[in-house]
Design an enzyme around this catalytic site. Structure first.
Site, PDB file in Angstrom:
ATOM      1  N   SER A   1      86.209  66.917  47.011  1.00  0.00           N
ATOM      2  CA  SER A   1      87.078  67.646  46.074  1.00  0.00           C
ATOM      3  C   SER A   1      87.375  69.080  46.485  1.00  0.00           C
ATOM      4  O   SER A   1      88.253  69.709  45.895  1.00  0.00           O
ATOM      5  CB  SER A   1      86.451  67.659  44.677  1.00  0.00           C
ATOM      6  OG  SER A   1      86.529  66.387  44.090  1.00  0.00           O
TER       7      SER A   1
ATOM      8  N   TYR B   1      84.085  71.344  37.378  1.00  0.00           N
ATOM      9  CA  TYR B   1      84.187  70.358  36.315  1.00  0.00           C
ATOM     10  C   TYR B   1      83.514  70.889  35.053  1.00  0.00           C
ATOM     11  O   TYR B   1      83.730  72.035  34.673  1.00  0.00           O
ATOM     12  CB  TYR B   1      83.545  69.014  36.736  1.00  0.00           C
ATOM     13  CG  TYR B   1      83.986  68.575  38.096  1.00  0.00           C
ATOM     14  CD1 TYR B   1      85.341  68.395  38.373  1.00  0.00           C
ATOM     15  CD2 TYR B   1      83.072  68.355  39.125  1.00  0.00           C
ATOM     16  CE1 TYR B   1      85.765  68.000  39.639  1.00  0.00           C
ATOM     17  CE2 TYR B   1      83.486  67.951  40.385  1.00  0.00           C
ATOM     18  CZ  TYR B   1      84.831  67.781  40.622  1.00  0.00           C
ATOM     19  OH  TYR B   1      85.235  67.396  41.848  1.00  0.00           O
TER      20      TYR B   1
ATOM     21  N   LYS C   1      90.856  69.908  47.186  1.00  0.00           N
ATOM     22  CA  LYS C   1      91.825  70.207  46.127  1.00  0.00           C
ATOM     23  C   LYS C   1      92.293  71.657  46.164  1.00  0.00           C
ATOM     24  O   LYS C   1      93.403  71.968  45.753  1.00  0.00           O
ATOM     25  CB  LYS C   1      91.196  69.907  44.758  1.00  0.00           C
ATOM     26  CG  LYS C   1      90.836  68.435  44.531  1.00  0.00           C
ATOM     27  CD  LYS C   1      89.979  68.259  43.267  1.00  0.00           C
ATOM     28  CE  LYS C   1      89.579  66.810  43.034  1.00  0.00           C
ATOM     29  NZ  LYS C   1      88.649  66.667  41.889  1.00  0.00           N
TER      30      LYS C   1
ATOM     31  N   VAL D   1      81.805  66.257  45.869  1.00  0.00           N
ATOM     32  CA  VAL D   1      80.733  65.299  45.642  1.00  0.00           C
ATOM     33  C   VAL D   1      79.947  65.015  46.938  1.00  0.00           C
ATOM     34  O   VAL D   1      78.871  64.410  46.897  1.00  0.00           O
ATOM     35  CB  VAL D   1      81.320  64.014  44.998  1.00  0.00           C
ATOM     36  CG1 VAL D   1      81.971  63.157  46.064  1.00  0.00           C
ATOM     37  CG2 VAL D   1      80.270  63.243  44.238  1.00  0.00           C
TER      38      VAL D   1
ATOM     39  N   TYR E   1      95.448  60.773  48.663  1.00  0.00           N
ATOM     40  CA  TYR E   1      94.340  61.539  48.079  1.00  0.00           C
ATOM     41  C   TYR E   1      92.983  61.107  48.665  1.00  0.00           C
ATOM     42  O   TYR E   1      92.144  61.950  48.988  1.00  0.00           O
ATOM     43  CB  TYR E   1      94.371  61.356  46.562  1.00  0.00           C
ATOM     44  CG  TYR E   1      93.223  61.967  45.827  1.00  0.00           C
ATOM     45  CD1 TYR E   1      93.134  63.351  45.632  1.00  0.00           C
ATOM     46  CD2 TYR E   1      92.207  61.174  45.309  1.00  0.00           C
ATOM     47  CE1 TYR E   1      92.070  63.911  44.950  1.00  0.00           C
ATOM     48  CE2 TYR E   1      91.146  61.727  44.620  1.00  0.00           C
ATOM     49  CZ  TYR E   1      91.070  63.092  44.442  1.00  0.00           C
ATOM     50  OH  TYR E   1      90.020  63.639  43.761  1.00  0.00           O
TER      51      TYR E   1
END
Lengths: 307, 307, 307, 307
Positions: B67, B242, B70, B260, B194
């Protein structure tokens, strides 16, 4: 930014721009005492580490600080209970409106953070335990007066009474937490104390003065330790504007806490304690022009914490 | 903090502490390619404005950035679409787990922010429109290689294939947004792209190097403008971890983005670009030791943005 | 109610009233094949235990049965798997709209009941396992033809293709359940089968005939056992009209299942199998006039199960 | 079912089976007055249209009817306000637990149905308006005594006091609805009345007698009209067991209402009014053995409304 001499013109210009801003938001109308305030009002005050305080607009007109009081009760509660407070309230943005009860239900009566209403009630409940509301409110006022170096800070009784009369939602939150064992005092007592702390009236100048301990002003560490100041600032940045916190961080880039009376306290760590006031609110319940004014100040000064 | 010469001992000490940390979290196991990585691994790299890059631990071992990618696709999308991107994705913390679909349903298929999975899918979908996945992934790799000044950055094909095979949740999010008209390309195509961006492999050193544009390194403005950098940092601080974003801000006080795979990229604006890696995750899915290491670094250096 | 001779005039009167009803609801428009059907259409058919079938309106005009197909696939699935089916789908009203994904997230991918879309997908997935979509659809058609004693029941291929082209929401549900391990077949395969079962076309007369096994018609037990019929009826009553199920029970007092094509199948246990069709839908997605017509029929006949 | 002479042996058998049932559920323990009741208790009473009342077990031992009182206050409120009541409370299953506040928040303070706590509070609030709690409770008792043809029905004051002392959750619901303008009386007054109605004590025999108006017993229409009885039965079937309503309909097939004291009132329209009592509850808060006993009775008699 250059020398201090550059700051006053910036404030003057922002004040002039705000006086002409067409979209001034919507004044809170859930109690008459807030509804009757004119949306033409605007004030800004900036306190610097060297002790100077610059202003623009009606910086000596009092307004209801409302939820901004949560910053000060949090500081008091952390002083009294330390990290033990965090067993009763979280430190995460809620992703929901300021008075939502949904999160409480799915997370066993533990509010997400101390700046949503439920969390602020827990904070007030924590400092109320073993004392009377009068004692607690006395401590809050003493803290504010010392932080602001100004003894002329009071509770507006009419506002407090009106909050009480329209307090069903907060009472619902309090009873809900009581049902989960996360309220020590009777809901009416905790809510009553909370309604009074929200009804404290301050001027923009007083508020900026009172916020100096959060910018790490010289000598402020006697009120709250630097480590704790950093953490309160972090909470203000992630949670200080309810469901508009991300937007405030994105646009302004400073820790801040808003109140439904139209005030905002923002902190540029090491640089300034800033208070603005304009009663009209945006959709998230934060001051429309207050947000815009701080955004322009942060841009003009380069005070954003994000580079 | 004092001179640069003080920093290496700090990194060494933190590296030594992490090697002995008893609670190392839990390695992600939803795909075998991540599950087989040893939780003993630890690496840290810190790049400074003067171009130096200090490290500790296995700073040249590659890991899956997941992630963290991103952040880079967001920078690319903002460069391509500008503020138009924000019609399709919000800027608020979600208050929910990284792959929740609940918020999408109540908010008409508009993800809360670009760092939850749904939001990142929208970002990827935005830069995919009118192009092939190969072209988009080529651009992402070129951006990373230029930002890191290192051409040896690649996609791990086995990880990408495994993501695809376990991608039902992301496909659900993509189809859900497609049903709300918030996806331009076929869900399988957007998700496929993705999955590959998440499978990019970098070392801690490469990642810290690639993050220099976010600290405002000299010359970095050619990649992304300072105004945009501030905003990306703001989003990282409020949404980068998050449902543990508030906690990271509270403990560390720096904008950051976790993956992760156990990596975290954190930015001390004007001061440092920091990468850590340790595969064990905490309950919120963020690197357990990575968070702790950056917390200690921020405390030792006084780099917190909050004073 | 008195003799059978009284029933036809009741149907005639209701048909006349429905022809003049001013508020006819809103025809579903998510696919063109449904949107072009005239909201002037109305049909009603009532089959009695003695084998007679009375009608009113366009009882021999075909329409898309859509979600009414869920009743028949449930009957087939219970025949194949028995109570084992209930490990994968619940039996409670959902309190949410027919295609909500919120409940799935909070309840680990187990749909609330077999009549919301997620639940129906699980049912179809269950009877698809080990077979091809063609085989499953063949079985569904055979079941319907036998139940209706009518071989002229088919799938409308254009409707099926259109469902598929607009099926993102159902694909999202399917992928979501796959992510929770509650889907055996590939989402595209299960959804494809489901889209075809929804595209079955029947007349009101055929549908009322096909529903006879649910009223306990003589000889119907060879299709489905009486104990199972009772349970399917119970599920229809509590869950058959999505978030309008309570309202249907309150107004009509009969088990029923609606479809977005404007059809409703309702059962008066021991007394009648009833089908109505009128394409205009109310806010909950159930036939506006269909509900009204069955309400009037139940009142005139005293067929409510509630006394 | 055959003649009445067959029914007593069925009751005897069920009573014997229940005496030996190993899994008796868990007695409610949120107030001491309920917690001290032995889970060995069991009673069943069945009243028939001809006036006979058959029993099994401790049918003359009083228990706290708790939420079963909601059926009677609903009947009274419908008699007083008619359909106007439905502007303040809905008629749909909630899909959530009995005391959830989530639905209230998303649906503007309008409870889903009159049998969840929030809905029952609205019903009580409606009949309280313009009167004192004493007057309202007097009316409820008079209604029950007349319906049961038994004057020996009273409120257990100790239970009422204990409910009050543990009433935070209901007070939260009441304040929440007050905040939405859906409560006329002060929350403490409405809740106080509600706590007393829940503390009414009845025997299984009395409860079955009191429920006769819902089966359409001869002469019962003077209490409540047949049309209204049908609708109350419909609500009991879809909403009478909270989030276990679908399960009760599926297994038993009769309208019913449970109470946390372990009682259940179930209605076989035209055939019987049934009361059972066993204090141990299942996960949904409904009597474990009570549900099982009625399920067996319905199967043995064929009284399911679903054929």
């Amino acid at each position: 930014m250059g020398a201090l001499s550059d700051l006053q013109p910036i404030l003057d210009r922002i004040g002039a721009e705000m006086a002409e801003a067409p979209d001034r938001g919507r004044v809170a109308d859930y109690i008459p005492e807030l509804a009757h305030v004119s949306d033409r009002q605007f004030a800004m005050a900036v306190c610097l580490p060297d002790g100077q305080c610059l202003t623009s607009g009606a910086a000596d007109t009092g307004f209801s600080i409302q939820s901004i009081s949560k910053v000060f009760t949090l500081a008091i509660a952390l002083g009294r209970l330390g990290d033990q407070l965090w067993t009763r309230v979280g430190r995460e943005p809620s992703g929901l409106s300021f008075n939502s009860v949904v999160q409480l239900e799915t997370e066993n009566g533990i509010p997400r953070n101390p700046f949503i209403n439920a969390g602020a009630l827990v904070v007030t409940d924590a400092i109320l335990t073993g004392r009377t509301p009068r004692e607690v409110l006395g401590e809050v006022l003493r803290f504010l007066r010392e932080a602001a170096s100004d003894d002329d800070i009071h509770i507006n009784k009419a506002v407090a009474a009106s909050e009480q009369a329209h307090g069903h939602r907060n009472l619902a939150l309090a009873h809900f937490m009581a049902a989960h064992g996360n309220l020590v005092n009777p809901p009416a007592l905790t809510c009553g104390t909370y309604f009074h702390q929200c009804a404290i009236e301050m001027t923009a100048r007083q508020l900026a003065m009172a916020g100096r301990f959060l910018m790490g002003a010289p000598g402020a560490a006697r009120l709250v330790s630097p480590a704790r100041v950093r953490r309160i600032n972090a909470l203000m940045l992630t949670c200080g504007h309810y469901d508009g916190s991300g937007e405030f961080a994105y646009r302004v880039g400073l820790p801040g806490k808003s109140g439904v009376g139209g005030g905002i306290l923002a902190i540029a760590p090491g640089r300034a304690s800033i208070a603005v006031w304009s009663p009209g609110l945006n959709e998230q319940g934060n001051s429309q022009l207050g947000t815009l004014a701080i955004e322009r100040l942060a841009r003009a000064t380069g005070w954003s914490v994000f580079g």
